[in-house]
Design an enzyme around this catalytic site. Structure first.
Site, mmCIF file in Angstrom:
data_model
loop_
_atom_site.group_PDB
_atom_site.id
_atom_site.type_symbol
_atom_site.label_atom_id
_atom_site.label_comp_id
_atom_site.label_asym_id
_atom_site.label_seq_id
_atom_site.Cartn_x
_atom_site.Cartn_y
_atom_site.Cartn_z
ATOM 1 N N SER A 266 10.381 -0.362 -1.288
ATOM 2 C CA SER A 266 9.572 -1.561 -1.070
ATOM 3 C C SER A 266 9.273 -2.283 -2.380
ATOM 4 O O SER A 266 8.740 -3.380 -2.367
ATOM 5 C CB SER A 266 8.276 -1.210 -0.346
ATOM 6 N N HIS B 223 15.934 -4.367 1.837
ATOM 7 C CA HIS B 223 14.524 -4.062 2.090
ATOM 8 C C HIS B 223 14.112 -4.501 3.491
ATOM 9 O O HIS B 223 13.932 -5.693 3.754
ATOM 10 C CB HIS B 223 13.662 -4.762 1.029
ATOM 11 N N GLU C 27 15.198 -8.296 3.143
ATOM 12 C CA GLU C 27 15.513 -8.864 1.831
ATOM 13 C C GLU C 27 16.694 -8.078 1.235
ATOM 14 O O GLU C 27 16.610 -6.858 1.091
ATOM 15 C CB GLU C 27 14.300 -8.771 0.900
ATOM 16 N N ASN D 12 6.543 -8.738 -0.670
ATOM 17 C CA ASN D 12 5.546 -7.809 -1.207
ATOM 18 C C ASN D 12 4.849 -8.327 -2.456
ATOM 19 O O ASN D 12 3.727 -7.917 -2.754
ATOM 20 C CB ASN D 12 6.166 -6.439 -1.473
HETATM 21 P P1 NAI Z 1 7.844 8.321 4.990
HETATM 22 O O1 NAI Z 1 6.961 9.132 4.121
HETATM 23 O O2 NAI Z 1 7.433 7.992 6.368
HETATM 24 O O3 NAI Z 1 9.280 9.049 5.098
HETATM 25 C C1 NAI Z 1 10.001 9.508 3.980
HETATM 26 C C2 NAI Z 1 10.931 10.619 4.460
HETATM 27 O O4 NAI Z 1 11.833 10.940 3.391
HETATM 28 C C3 NAI Z 1 10.205 11.920 4.838
HETATM 29 O O5 NAI Z 1 10.604 12.305 6.138
HETATM 30 C C4 NAI Z 1 10.689 12.921 3.772
HETATM 31 O O6 NAI Z 1 10.816 14.240 4.285
HETATM 32 C C5 NAI Z 1 12.034 12.337 3.391
HETATM 33 N N1 NAI Z 1 12.522 12.724 2.070
HETATM 34 C C6 NAI Z 1 11.813 12.818 0.921
HETATM 35 N N2 NAI Z 1 12.649 13.163 -0.086
HETATM 36 C C7 NAI Z 1 13.894 13.279 0.450
HETATM 37 C C8 NAI Z 1 15.177 13.599 -0.074
HETATM 38 N N3 NAI Z 1 15.364 13.875 -1.368
HETATM 39 N N4 NAI Z 1 16.238 13.625 0.773
HETATM 40 C C9 NAI Z 1 16.081 13.358 2.092
HETATM 41 N N5 NAI Z 1 14.874 13.038 2.656
HETATM 42 C C10 NAI Z 1 13.808 13.003 1.831
HETATM 43 O O7 NAI Z 1 8.197 7.010 4.132
HETATM 44 P P2 NAI Z 1 8.502 5.525 4.645
HETATM 45 O O8 NAI Z 1 7.254 4.812 4.866
HETATM 46 O O9 NAI Z 1 9.529 5.591 5.722
HETATM 47 O O10 NAI Z 1 9.160 4.892 3.327
HETATM 48 C C11 NAI Z 1 10.465 5.220 2.915
HETATM 49 C C12 NAI Z 1 10.952 4.184 1.921
HETATM 50 O O11 NAI Z 1 10.930 2.902 2.529
HETATM 51 C C13 NAI Z 1 10.133 4.083 0.638
HETATM 52 O O12 NAI Z 1 10.978 3.813 -0.437
HETATM 53 C C14 NAI Z 1 9.228 2.878 0.902
HETATM 54 O O13 NAI Z 1 8.879 2.210 -0.273
HETATM 55 C C15 NAI Z 1 10.151 2.010 1.734
HETATM 56 N N6 NAI Z 1 9.501 1.053 2.610
HETATM 57 C C16 NAI Z 1 8.384 1.437 3.329
HETATM 58 C C17 NAI Z 1 7.772 0.521 4.161
HETATM 59 C C18 NAI Z 1 6.588 0.917 4.975
HETATM 60 O O14 NAI Z 1 5.938 0.009 5.522
HETATM 61 N N7 NAI Z 1 6.262 2.178 5.124
HETATM 62 C C19 NAI Z 1 8.280 -0.858 4.289
HETATM 63 C C20 NAI Z 1 9.493 -1.117 3.557
HETATM 64 C C21 NAI Z 1 10.048 -0.190 2.727
#
Ligand code: NAI
Length: 287
Positions: free
Chosen positions: A122, A143, A155, A194
């Site tokens: 993000s 993104h 994006e 963002n």
């Molecule tokens: P989340 O915490 O819900 O999920 C992350 C997942 O990645 C977890 O299931 C974890 O076990 C897994 N994980 C961690 N390290 C890993 C690895 N080395 N290999 C494989 N899996 C691994 O996080 P979320 O919210 O889905 O965010 C994920 C990405 O998306 C981040 O970079 C965040 O900045 C981005 N993002 C998040 C948004 C949001 O609203 N939550 C919006 C847009 C982008």
């Protein structure tokens, strides 16, 4: 690789974002591997996606056959080695630069030379990650917004290392999965939405922490006076309060300015594990 030759996609990270991104791609006909280091995340992702899909069937938005077909193309797999034959990887793991760099270095080793490696971060620009690979020209940002099953805009960000061909392929892929891409021709941390949203969140937290109004009142002003569909605190609960924490931490590490540090109230909530909707409690309580 030309976009019409792209067939297989891997999404790494089966959390809030990755699970739905994978489903969006599978619904549009791509073969998708959804990977996570935690088996538990994969189990939860499958359950959650089933729920979303069932509701769409009930509302007549999707047919049972469409959903069955999509699940048939979607593999839940905790073994990263399985992503070795994909054309595109979308990384959606934890928002930590060193962890993302390590993953990209591994992906660079196991995927074919033509594979595009994209990050859904993000805020982190892909130039901070691309040099962990031997193919920086094939690294970019895509993104998505939360929740990816619903939000149309994506994006696509071209870094100085990203080739025109990669940026174009990523842009066209986003169109192919039925989303609306906006291409940033130059990279900038936080991208467009963002950066603008960050200013709004900072001001909302400033007003709350200094006692000018409650979070409910600030949300009400934003929805009723500014016509925002959702207030900044309800939105933080939706996106995850930890995401706000990591974004500010990243900014602080880059600038060294105390004022860029996460807000105290955000830090407290992250310490308590009150991360918003995903934990049942954030600024608001969820049943
Ligand atoms: P989340 O915490 O819900 O999920 C992350 C997942 O990645 C977890 O299931 C974890 O076990 C897994 N994980 C961690 N390290 C890993 C690895 N080395 N290999 C494989 N899996 C691994 O996080 P979320 O919210 O889905 O965010 C994920 C990405 O998306 C981040 O970079 C965040 O900045 C981005 N993002 C998040 C948004 C949001 O609203 N939550 C919006 C847009 C982008």
């Amino acid at each position: 690789m030309a976009i019409n030759e792209m067939e297989t996609v891997a999404v790494i990270g089966a959390g809030a974002m990755g699970s739905q991104i994978a489903m969006v791609c599978a619904l549009k006909g791509y073969s998708v591997i959804l990977n996570d280091i935690e088996e538990d995340s994969l189990t939860k992702a499958k359950e959650s996606l089933k729920g979303h899909m069932n509701r769409r069937i009930q509302k007549g938005k999707l047919t049972e056959q469409q959903v069955e077909g999509a699940f048939g193309r979607l593999t839940f797999d905790a073994n990263l080695a399985s992503v070795k034959d994909v054309d595109l990887v979308i990384e959606a793991i934890v928002e930590k630069l060193d962890v993302k760099r390590e993953l990209f270095a591994t992906l660079d080793e196991i995927t074919p030379d033509h594979t595009i490696l994209a990050t859904n971060s993000s805020t982190i620009v892909s130039s901070k990650i691309a040099d962990a690979t031997t193919r920086p020209d094939k690294v970019c940002n895509v993104h998505f917004f939360n929740p990816p099953l619903v939000m149309e805009l994506v994006e696509v960000v071209k870094g100085p290392h990203t080739s025109d061909e990669t940026a174009q392929a990523a842009y066209e892929f986003i169109e192919k999965i039925g989303k609306a891409p906006v291409l940033l021709k130059k990279e900038i941390s936080g991208f467009i939405a963002n950066r603008i949203l960050g200013k709004l969140m900072d001001e909302a937290l400033f007003l709350l922490e200094n006692g000018y109004a409650t979070h409910e009142e600030i949300d009400t002003v934003c929805t009723k006076a500014l016509n925002h569909p959702i207030g900044p605190f309800a939105l933080m609960d939706l996106t995850g309060i930890d995401v706000n924490y990591f974004v500010r931490m990243q900014r602080y590490q880059e600038s060294g300015n105390e004022s860029d540090k996460p807000a105290k109230i955000v830090e407290e909530k992250v310490e308590k594990g009150d991360l918003g909707r995903k934990t049942g409690k954030g600024f608001y309580q969820y049943s």
